[in-house]
Design a protein around this motif. Sequence first.
Motif, short mmCIF file in Angstrom:
data_model
loop_
_atom_site.label_atom_id
_atom_site.label_comp_id
_atom_site.label_asym_id
_atom_site.label_seq_id
_atom_site.Cartn_x
_atom_site.Cartn_y
_atom_site.Cartn_z
N THR A 1 7.75 -9.76 2.26
CA THR A 1 6.51 -9.06 1.91
C THR A 1 6.72 -8.02 0.80
OG1 THR A 1 6.93 -7.62 3.81
CG2 THR A 1 5.36 -9.41 4.14
N TRP B 1 5.54 -4.46 -1.75
CA TRP B 1 5.49 -3.02 -1.53
C TRP B 1 4.10 -2.43 -1.66
CZ3 TRP B 1 3.33 -1.42 -5.93
CH2 TRP B 1 3.60 -2.14 -7.10
N LYS C 1 11.42 -9.77 6.09
CA LYS C 1 12.12 -8.90 5.15
C LYS C 1 11.05 -8.12 4.38
CE LYS C 1 13.25 -8.88 0.95
NZ LYS C 1 13.15 -7.44 0.63
N GLN D 1 12.26 -3.70 -0.15
CA GLN D 1 13.27 -2.63 -0.07
C GLN D 1 12.72 -1.31 -0.59
OE1 GLN D 1 13.30 -5.33 -1.91
NE2 GLN D 1 14.09 -4.98 -3.97
N GLY E 1 15.47 -8.69 -2.19
CA GLY E 1 14.94 -10.07 -2.16
C GLY E 1 15.94 -11.07 -2.66
N GLY F 1 4.16 -12.03 -2.88
CA GLY F 1 4.92 -11.35 -3.92
C GLY F 1 4.60 -11.93 -5.28
N SER F 2 5.53 -11.75 -6.19
CA SER F 2 5.29 -12.17 -7.57
C SER F 2 5.54 -13.67 -7.73
CB SER F 2 6.22 -11.39 -8.49
OG SER F 2 7.55 -11.71 -8.15
N SER G 1 9.27 -14.57 -7.61
CA SER G 1 9.85 -14.67 -6.26
C SER G 1 9.33 -15.92 -5.55
CB SER G 1 9.49 -13.43 -5.43
OG SER G 1 9.87 -12.29 -6.11
N LEU H 1 0.69 -15.26 -4.20
CA LEU H 1 1.35 -14.68 -5.38
C LEU H 1 0.40 -13.78 -6.19
CD1 LEU H 1 3.38 -17.89 -6.24
CD2 LEU H 1 3.99 -16.01 -4.72
N GLY H 2 0.67 -13.65 -7.45
CA GLY H 2 -0.05 -12.66 -8.26
C GLY H 2 -1.49 -13.06 -8.57
N CYS I 1 -3.32 -7.34 -5.91
CA CYS I 1 -3.36 -8.67 -6.53
C CYS I 1 -4.78 -9.10 -6.90
CB CYS I 1 -2.73 -9.69 -5.58
SG CYS I 1 -3.37 -9.56 -3.92
N GLU J 1 -0.38 -10.60 -15.37
CA GLU J 1 -0.68 -9.53 -14.41
C GLU J 1 0.00 -8.22 -14.85
OE1 GLU J 1 1.15 -10.07 -10.50
OE2 GLU J 1 -0.75 -9.46 -9.60
N TRP K 1 -7.94 -15.39 2.52
CA TRP K 1 -7.53 -14.77 1.26
C TRP K 1 -6.45 -15.69 0.72
CZ3 TRP K 1 -9.23 -11.67 -2.26
CH2 TRP K 1 -8.36 -11.09 -3.18
P1 NAD Z 1 8.22 -9.13 -5.69
O1 NAD Z 1 8.07 -10.60 -5.86
O2 NAD Z 1 9.10 -8.41 -6.60
O3 NAD Z 1 8.72 -8.80 -4.23
C1 NAD Z 1 8.05 -9.31 -3.09
C2 NAD Z 1 9.08 -9.53 -2.01
O4 NAD Z 1 9.90 -10.63 -2.42
C3 NAD Z 1 10.02 -8.34 -1.82
O5 NAD Z 1 10.32 -8.19 -0.45
C4 NAD Z 1 11.25 -8.75 -2.61
O6 NAD Z 1 12.43 -8.13 -2.16
C5 NAD Z 1 11.27 -10.24 -2.36
N1 NAD Z 1 12.01 -11.03 -3.35
C6 NAD Z 1 12.29 -10.71 -4.63
N2 NAD Z 1 13.01 -11.70 -5.19
C7 NAD Z 1 13.18 -12.66 -4.26
C8 NAD Z 1 13.85 -13.92 -4.23
N3 NAD Z 1 14.52 -14.38 -5.28
N4 NAD Z 1 13.79 -14.65 -3.10
C9 NAD Z 1 13.11 -14.20 -2.02
N5 NAD Z 1 12.49 -13.00 -1.97
C10 NAD Z 1 12.52 -12.24 -3.08
O7 NAD Z 1 6.73 -8.55 -5.68
P2 NAD Z 1 6.34 -7.03 -5.51
O8 NAD Z 1 6.63 -6.39 -6.83
O9 NAD Z 1 6.90 -6.48 -4.27
O10 NAD Z 1 4.76 -7.18 -5.28
C11 NAD Z 1 3.89 -7.35 -6.33
C12 NAD Z 1 3.50 -8.80 -6.47
O11 NAD Z 1 2.98 -9.28 -5.24
C13 NAD Z 1 2.38 -8.96 -7.47
O12 NAD Z 1 2.61 -10.12 -8.25
C14 NAD Z 1 1.15 -9.12 -6.60
O13 NAD Z 1 0.07 -9.77 -7.21
C15 NAD Z 1 1.71 -9.89 -5.46
N6 NAD Z 1 0.84 -9.74 -4.29
C16 NAD Z 1 0.06 -10.79 -3.93
C17 NAD Z 1 -0.80 -10.69 -2.84
C18 NAD Z 1 -1.67 -11.84 -2.42
O14 NAD Z 1 -2.27 -11.75 -1.36
N7 NAD Z 1 -1.75 -12.90 -3.17
C19 NAD Z 1 -0.85 -9.49 -2.12
C20 NAD Z 1 -0.03 -8.43 -2.51
C21 NAD Z 1 0.83 -8.57 -3.60
#
Ligand code: NAD
Length: 495
Positions: free
Chosen positions: A162, A164, A188, A191, A220, A240-241, A244, A263-264, A296, A394, A460
């Motif tokens: 998840t 941040w 997880k 961090q 991650g 996440g992004s 990821s 994702l984003g 997002c 984004e 969602w």
């Molecule tokens: P991030 O992808 O950097 O991190 C998200 C999670 O993934 C963290 O726990 C991170 O440690 C982990 N991670 C990073 N690299 C990884 C890997 N190689 N393998 C597995 N896990 C890994 O994203 P962020 O900066 O924490 O959050 C922002 C992003 O999340 C934005 O792109 C946002 O749009 C997206 N987001 C989407 C939604 C949705 O519902 N679609 C909701 C919230 C955030």
Amino acid sequence: MNPLEIIPVAHERLRTVRRQHFIGGRFASTSSTEAISVTNPATGQSLGTIPNGTSADVDAAVAAARSALPDWSRRTPGARAETLFAVADVVDANAGLLAAVESINVGKPLAAAAEEIAVVSDCLRFMAGAARSAQTPAAGQYLPGLLSCIKREPVGVIGAVTPWNFPLMMAAWKIAPILAAGNTLVLKPSQLTPLSVLLLLEMTADVLPPGLLNVVLGRGSQIGDALSKHPGIDMMALTGSLASGRAVARQAADGIKRVHLELGGKAPLLVFPDADLDALVETLVATGYTNAGQDCGAATRVVCHRDVHDTVVEKLVAGAESLVMGDPGADDRVQLGPVISAAHRNRIAAMVEQACSDGAKIATGGEIPDRSGFFYPATVLTDVAAGTQMARDEVFGPVISVETFTDESEGIAKANDVDYGLAASVWTADQRRALRIVDQLDFGTVWANTHLAFATEMPWAGFGQSGYGRDNSTYALEDYTRTKHVLLPMDGTAD
Ligand code: NAD
């Protein structure tokens, strides 16, 4: 009472919160010697450290989740619901403290954090109830002498990762449907913001049976990666992004694991001249700069009819400049907090710089203020050209860009000209036009004359590069189950 009185209480509580993995119902030490610093982004001050876990920690957590699975998956949906209701009761009873911790760790206004904690509880309660009324096709006789029915089963042990921006809410959007459907999980958290999850684990240790929810802390690239590859994990769920999401999907592919990706996004607002422009701008300011734009579904991209462009920009600039920026923990008038880190702020600034090189103009904002904490001001960019980075990528910060169009088809094409497909809105007083356009916008959630409203009962979920997982609603529950076709003899030969 000053609502901010809870902030020092939360700081005090954070001094003693256990900063360890949570495995098999207990906080567990790690074999790792590396610590990761957690920071208050409004001040830049340290909130202590967490361990960066190892693959041995992941092994232990997966083993605990697996050993808890047979008992939990065999419990009736009603019995599982009782556990989720008990967790929701703990969340409600401690909502103020949890919101304060979220406010401190993410740098968001307390009121916004309080709304998220209410969603955490609502999601747990919804999934508890929904699991008891799961739908499948009616049992029927499709072959002579055989009754077919569908058994909906949990997938098994789920790895959940998840972000941040909404730490506890995003965790709850995984935990609630995963457990309600009879799975167990290893979570997880980011961090950067693990503190609210750790606090909730302390608070619920007595009501959650051991092994259902295990947490491994760390980066991650290590822990997320180890989970994605782990043979004991049946399915990966990540919010996440895009980067990821791709990494998790790649690793999971070798094990033919199911993947659930949220994702984003890069949400456009398609604005016609007959729209209520005051309502539009009020919504833009509220949903484009909320959580410092780190949402997002944030309203980030105005695709505006040429006839109303100047009025929209003038009103939007006034709205952006009216926001009170500062440390939400020090002043309850603050509406715009910091972004999550110095690195993220630099990324936002670099994108704004690139937009200017591509021809955009800064109508307001765009300069990093000289103060401690990771602040970036509410920014409006005009003259953003179609197809440029600012129009398509984004930002995840308090930056709203404005593009123009002259006829409906051009507006729709511009709104859709983005690889992400999470959310969009159309603004017009003409209901027929609104309906026509809703049909043509290629996004998982489309609003008419509003933005960022969501309901736990509704999915969602994005299209395209926004992923294919579905959070909230009974669809999320469905995503964490598998269907088994069971055929039973109708003539008594089973005896
Ligand atoms: P991030 O992808 O950097 O991190 C998200 C999670 O993934 C963290 O726990 C991170 O440690 C982990 N991670 C990073 N690299 C990884 C890997 N190689 N393998 C597995 N896990 C890994 O994203 P962020 O900066 O924490 O959050 C922002 C992003 O999340 C934005 O792109 C946002 O749009 C997206 N987001 C989407 C939604 C949705 O519902 N679609 C909701 C919230 C955030």
